[in-house]
Design a protein around this motif. Structure first.
Motif, PDB file in Angstrom:
ATOM      1  N   ALA A 142       0.788  -1.235   0.000  1.00  0.00           N
ATOM      2  CA  ALA A 142       0.000   0.000   0.000  1.00  0.00           C
ATOM      3  C   ALA A 142       0.820   1.285   0.000  1.00  0.00           C
ATOM      4  CB  ALA A 142      -1.014   0.021   1.149  1.00  0.00           C
ATOM      5  N   THR A 143       2.139   1.209  -0.139  1.00  0.00           N
ATOM      6  CA  THR A 143       2.956   2.426  -0.070  1.00  0.00           C
ATOM      7  C   THR A 143       3.175   3.071  -1.432  1.00  0.00           C
ATOM      8  OG1 THR A 143       5.016   1.165  -0.238  1.00  0.00           O
ATOM      9  CG2 THR A 143       4.182   1.620   1.987  1.00  0.00           C
ATOM     10  N   GLY A 144       2.742   2.427  -2.494  1.00  0.00           N
ATOM     11  CA  GLY A 144       2.890   2.997  -3.840  1.00  0.00           C
ATOM     12  C   GLY A 144       1.707   3.900  -4.167  1.00  0.00           C
ATOM     13  N   PRO A 150       1.679   6.183   4.056  1.00  0.00           N
ATOM     14  CA  PRO A 150       3.017   6.680   4.425  1.00  0.00           C
ATOM     15  C   PRO A 150       3.977   5.523   4.724  1.00  0.00           C
ATOM     16  CG  PRO A 150       1.311   7.933   5.548  1.00  0.00           C
ATOM     17  CD  PRO A 150       0.626   6.755   4.895  1.00  0.00           C
ATOM     18  N   ALA A 151       5.100   5.519   4.026  1.00  0.00           N
ATOM     19  CA  ALA A 151       6.013   4.383   4.081  1.00  0.00           C
ATOM     20  C   ALA A 151       6.575   4.128   5.471  1.00  0.00           C
ATOM     21  CB  ALA A 151       7.150   4.578   3.071  1.00  0.00           C
ATOM     22  N   ASP A 152       6.828   5.173   6.262  1.00  0.00           N
ATOM     23  CA  ASP A 152       7.373   4.953   7.596  1.00  0.00           C
ATOM     24  C   ASP A 152       6.354   4.264   8.493  1.00  0.00           C
ATOM     25  OD1 ASP A 152       5.810   7.310   7.545  1.00  0.00           O
ATOM     26  OD2 ASP A 152       6.908   8.179   9.225  1.00  0.00           O
ATOM     27  N   THR A 204      12.939   2.671   1.015  1.00  0.00           N
ATOM     28  CA  THR A 204      12.023   1.705   1.630  1.00  0.00           C
ATOM     29  C   THR A 204      12.799   0.680   2.442  1.00  0.00           C
ATOM     30  OG1 THR A 204      10.439   2.028  -0.174  1.00  0.00           O
ATOM     31  CG2 THR A 204      10.181   0.036   1.169  1.00  0.00           C
ATOM     32  N   ARG A 205      13.931   0.228   1.912  1.00  0.00           N
ATOM     33  CA  ARG A 205      14.765  -0.720   2.656  1.00  0.00           C
ATOM     34  C   ARG A 205      15.210  -0.101   3.974  1.00  0.00           C
ATOM     35  NH1 ARG A 205      19.554  -1.477   4.210  1.00  0.00           N
ATOM     36  NH2 ARG A 205      20.398   0.217   2.970  1.00  0.00           N
ATOM     37  N   ASP A 206      15.606   1.156   3.944  1.00  0.00           N
ATOM     38  CA  ASP A 206      16.049   1.830   5.167  1.00  0.00           C
ATOM     39  C   ASP A 206      14.919   1.918   6.192  1.00  0.00           C
ATOM     40  OD1 ASP A 206      18.544   2.101   4.003  1.00  0.00           O
ATOM     41  OD2 ASP A 206      18.297   4.241   3.542  1.00  0.00           O
ATOM     42  N   LEU A 207      13.706   2.237   5.747  1.00  0.00           N
ATOM     43  CA  LEU A 207      12.571   2.322   6.662  1.00  0.00           C
ATOM     44  C   LEU A 207      12.234   0.961   7.248  1.00  0.00           C
ATOM     45  CD1 LEU A 207      10.281   4.770   4.668  1.00  0.00           C
ATOM     46  CD2 LEU A 207      11.442   5.246   6.844  1.00  0.00           C
TER      47      LEU A 207
END
Length: 168
Positions: free
Chosen positions: A119-121, A126-128, A157-160
């Motif tokens: 659902a982040t696309g 919100p990705a976080d 996204t990988r970092d989050l």
């Protein structure tokens, strides 16, 4: 409790029993990760999805993986919430996507599974927040799955996801 890994890569190339796709209710394919999985799996994936649709937001349904590379045997389709500001139950619907996907995986006897950031696309979650919900839900949901891999398409996204995985 399953081992949870965060990686950056192409979910269609993961060495797992099953991949999850962030689908739309028709299960006929779409953009983003869903489009990539449908292209890799071939046209029979849309035919199989259409035969079992609709899939309501927060639910999950499975089809064979068709032309996806072995060892992937199944695709679990889950429909995330469209972000409308957060006051309409979006967080619970997103958590349900992860819970229902694991329940379907257990029904299929899946031991390893790869999830995208649901659902982040285009759905705009919100990705976080989505990363925290994903990790919290996957950690708290009983399952026989042994390995859960969270596959990020990009570095941010990988970092989050990695930050959410590191928090306890």
């Amino acid at each position: 409790m399953p081992k949870i890994e965060v990686v950056r890569g192409d979910i269609t190339r993961e060495q797992v029993d099953c991949v999850v796709t962030a689908a739309n209710e028709s299960l006929l394919g779409g953009g983003g990760v869903d489009g990539a999985i449908h292209r890799a799996a071939g046209p029979r994936l849309a035919e199989a999805g259409g035969a079992i649709s609709p899939c309501e937001p927060g639910d999950a349904m499975a089809t064979p993986a068709f032309d996806l590379n072995a060892p992937i045997k199944h695709v679990i389709h889950t429909v995330g919430p469209i972000w409308e500001g957060g006051a309409f139950g979006e967080a619970e619907v997103l958590a349900s996507c992860y819970r229902r996907s694991l329940a379907v995986a257990d029904e299929l006897g899946v031991r390893s599974i790869a999830f995208p950031a649901i659902a982040t696309g285009v759905y705009g979650f919100p990705a976080d927040q989505a990363a925290r919900i994903a990790l919290d839900t996957l950690r708290s949901t009983p399952t026989a799955v042994e390995l859960i891999r969270l596959v990020a398409f990009d570095e941010s996204t990988r970092d989050l996801l990695s930050a959410a995985a590191a928090s306890r």
